[in-house]
Design a protein around this motif. Structure first.
Motif, PDB file in Angstrom:
ATOM      1  N   ALA A   1       0.814  -1.214   0.000  1.00  0.00           N
ATOM      2  CA  ALA A   1       0.000   0.000   0.000  1.00  0.00           C
ATOM      3  C   ALA A   1       0.844   1.258   0.000  1.00  0.00           C
ATOM      4  N   LYS A   2       2.015   1.188   0.580  1.00  0.00           N
ATOM      5  CA  LYS A   2       2.900   2.352   0.645  1.00  0.00           C
ATOM      6  C   LYS A   2       3.665   2.587  -0.661  1.00  0.00           C
ATOM      7  N   GLY A   3       3.461   1.704  -1.649  1.00  0.00           N
ATOM      8  CA  GLY A   3       4.071   1.937  -2.952  1.00  0.00           C
ATOM      9  C   GLY A   3       5.520   1.510  -3.052  1.00  0.00           C
ATOM     10  N   ILE A   4       5.908   0.491  -2.302  1.00  0.00           N
ATOM     11  CA  ILE A   4       7.308   0.063  -2.316  1.00  0.00           C
ATOM     12  C   ILE A   4       7.726  -0.446  -3.696  1.00  0.00           C
TER      13      ILE A   4
ATOM     14  N   PRO B   1       6.246  -6.067   5.804  1.00  0.00           N
ATOM     15  CA  PRO B   1       6.135  -7.342   5.106  1.00  0.00           C
ATOM     16  C   PRO B   1       7.093  -7.495   3.922  1.00  0.00           C
ATOM     17  N   LEU B   2       7.446  -6.395   3.274  1.00  0.00           N
ATOM     18  CA  LEU B   2       8.342  -6.461   2.114  1.00  0.00           C
ATOM     19  C   LEU B   2       9.786  -6.144   2.485  1.00  0.00           C
ATOM     20  N   GLY B   3      10.086  -6.140   3.784  1.00  0.00           N
ATOM     21  CA  GLY B   3      11.431  -5.793   4.229  1.00  0.00           C
ATOM     22  C   GLY B   3      12.515  -6.685   3.644  1.00  0.00           C
TER      23      GLY B   3
ATOM     24  N   ARG C   1      15.549  -5.474   1.153  1.00  0.00           N
ATOM     25  CA  ARG C   1      16.962  -5.656   1.498  1.00  0.00           C
ATOM     26  C   ARG C   1      17.692  -6.482   0.444  1.00  0.00           C
ATOM     27  N   ALA C   2      17.031  -7.494  -0.091  1.00  0.00           N
ATOM     28  CA  ALA C   2      17.645  -8.299  -1.155  1.00  0.00           C
ATOM     29  C   ALA C   2      17.870  -7.447  -2.402  1.00  0.00           C
TER      30      ALA C   2
ATOM     31  N   GLU D   1      24.495   2.124  -4.053  1.00  0.00           N
ATOM     32  CA  GLU D   1      24.040   3.501  -3.822  1.00  0.00           C
ATOM     33  C   GLU D   1      22.770   3.552  -2.960  1.00  0.00           C
ATOM     34  N   VAL D   2      22.288   2.391  -2.514  1.00  0.00           N
ATOM     35  CA  VAL D   2      21.063   2.319  -1.718  1.00  0.00           C
ATOM     36  C   VAL D   2      21.398   1.838  -0.307  1.00  0.00           C
ATOM     37  N   ASP D   3      20.888   2.551   0.690  1.00  0.00           N
ATOM     38  CA  ASP D   3      21.049   2.161   2.089  1.00  0.00           C
ATOM     39  C   ASP D   3      19.683   1.830   2.673  1.00  0.00           C
ATOM     40  N   VAL D   4      19.551   0.642   3.251  1.00  0.00           N
ATOM     41  CA  VAL D   4      18.333   0.243   3.945  1.00  0.00           C
ATOM     42  C   VAL D   4      18.681   0.153   5.422  1.00  0.00           C
TER      43      VAL D   4
END
Length: 411
Positions: free
Chosen positions: A225-228, A256-258, A262-263, A270-273
């Motif tokens: 729903a948050k548009g991930i 739920p999509l964490g 991360r994968a 260039e991406v930090d989670v």
């Protein structure tokens, strides 16, 4: 005045903007000299209940007689001026409305989402906005298993909506919607319009001293729903067009999509989670970024992260639906892009890269808009005016004092 706040707290495992708003609002009321008493139950306690009581939670979400008794006793003892109702599901139930009637206390209900018409509370199904129940229909929610993906789980939720619709129409002295968009989408409730107020939340400003980094930020729950999915696709499209860009992306939050996020980020240096952070730390991330991306797939009733970015002078990049077009003017104090469009999001990111100076100016304008419309003090004044209206115009007989000279609220 004396205010009792009724709120069923969301699980701490899924950090809730609504919980944060309730807590900050209570703190503001107290700091302004009002007496605040919390009547809360927490969903975190469900897991620790013995099985018979845990199995009874769905039924008690429809009607909780113990809550009615205890809240009635509290209201009769404390004799508050108003009961401010937030979330009642699943731990309180609409029994709080009857408790207020029994004690002769006027009710103000703040509607944070779409829960009074939609079983899932977000008008969102199968990856897209859904308005099948917006007119008051109930069957589609059961047919599609709109609560937790289960028809069985949706059934008691829908039963509660059906059983208490008239209660919500007749036992509330003032309704507080958090955006005009939310008000329009909930028109199917057929609430008395002379008791409806629309007033945005206030948001605390971040602590000063943050230095801008050449990055954009996402802060929120990692779910559909948050548009991930759109966030990831939009970033990929941006990087494909500008592979040498020094722009970074920082993602704050979990959900739920964490694991999927991360994968995805593992092969993108260039991406930090960074996972879930405190509200203060999250605001610090927003304040040190050039822009905050809010790609929500559902029609946000308000948009807390968007306004937190504005408070920091950070450009909000927002999906152009729900409440977001109310919050900013595109190209002036924010950026709106076609919702659901990865190319449109990529273009918005590329525009920042192409002209950072212009977007710094947009950020400053966003900060000015925040100061004019979204400060905690301004929101507190609007809320107190709604309380005063409810006290002066109760829908049921009240044994409490009433006030005159009600301030005008934004309607």
């Amino acid at each position: 005045m004396k205010v009792v706040i009724a709120h069923s707290r969301y699980r701490s495992a899924a950090p809730s903007g609504e919980n944060a708003v309730v807590d900050e609002e209570a703190m503001l009321l107290r700091s302004a000299g009002h007496e605040v008493i919390a009547f809360e139950r927490a969903s975190d306690t469900i897991a620790d209940l013995p099985f018979p009581r845990r199995a009874a939670v769905p039924a008690q979400s429809i009607w909780n007689p113990a809550v009615r008794r205890s809240l009635t006793a509290l209201l009769r003892h404390e004799r508050p001026d108003v009961l401010h109702v937030h979330n009642t599901f699943p731990m309180l139930s609409p029994a709080v409305l009857d408790a207020a009637r029994d004690a002769g206390v006027p009710v103000v209900a703040t509607l944070h989402n779409y829960k009074l018409l939609c079983a899932s509370g977000d008008f969102f199904r199968d990856g897209a906005p859904c308005h099948r129940c917006a007119g008051g229909e109930l069957a589609p929610a059961v047919a599609h298993g709109c609560y937790r993906g289960s028809r069985a789980a949706a059934l008691p939720v829908v039963a509660g909506l059906a059983a208490h619709r008239e209660r919500w129409r007749t036992l509330v002295s003032a309704y507080h919607f958090v955006s005009q968009s939310q008000h329009r989408l909930l028109a199917g409730l057929r609430l008395p319009e002379d008791r409806v107020f629309v007033s945005h939340h206030g948001v605390p400003a971040p602590a000063p001293g943050h230095l801008r980094e050449h990055r954009v930020a996402y802060a929120g729950r990692l779910d559909a729903a948050k548009g991930i999915a759109l966030l990831l696709a939009g970033w990929e499209a941006f990087r494909a067009a500008a592979p040498a860009s020094p722009m970074r992306l920082i993602i704050v939050g979990d959900g739920p999509l964490g694991a999927e996020v991360r994968a995805w980020a593992a092969s993108r240096p260039e991406v930090d989670v960074v996972g879930a952070l405190s509200r203060d730390d999250t605001r610090g991330v927003l304040a040190s970024s050039l822009a905050a991306v809010v790609p929500s797939a559902w029609e946000e009733a308000f948009g807390l992260t968007a306004v937190e970015a504005m408070a920091a002078g950070t450009v909000p990049i927002l999906a152009a639906h729900g409440s977001f077009p109310e919050l900013v003017t595109d190209g002036v104090d924010g950026v709106l892009f076609e919702h659901g469009s990865a190319p449109a999001l990529a273009a918005a990111l590329a525009a920042i890269e192409a002209d950072v100076s212009r977007h710094l100016l947009i950020g400053r304008a966003a900060r000015s808009t925040y100061r004019a419309r979204f400060t905690p003090q301004a929101a507190l004044e609007r809320l107190v005016a709604i309380f005063e209206f409810a006290i002066a115009h109760p829908v049921v007989p009240t044994a409490l004092r009433t006030v005159s000279g009600v301030q005008g609220a934004s309607r």
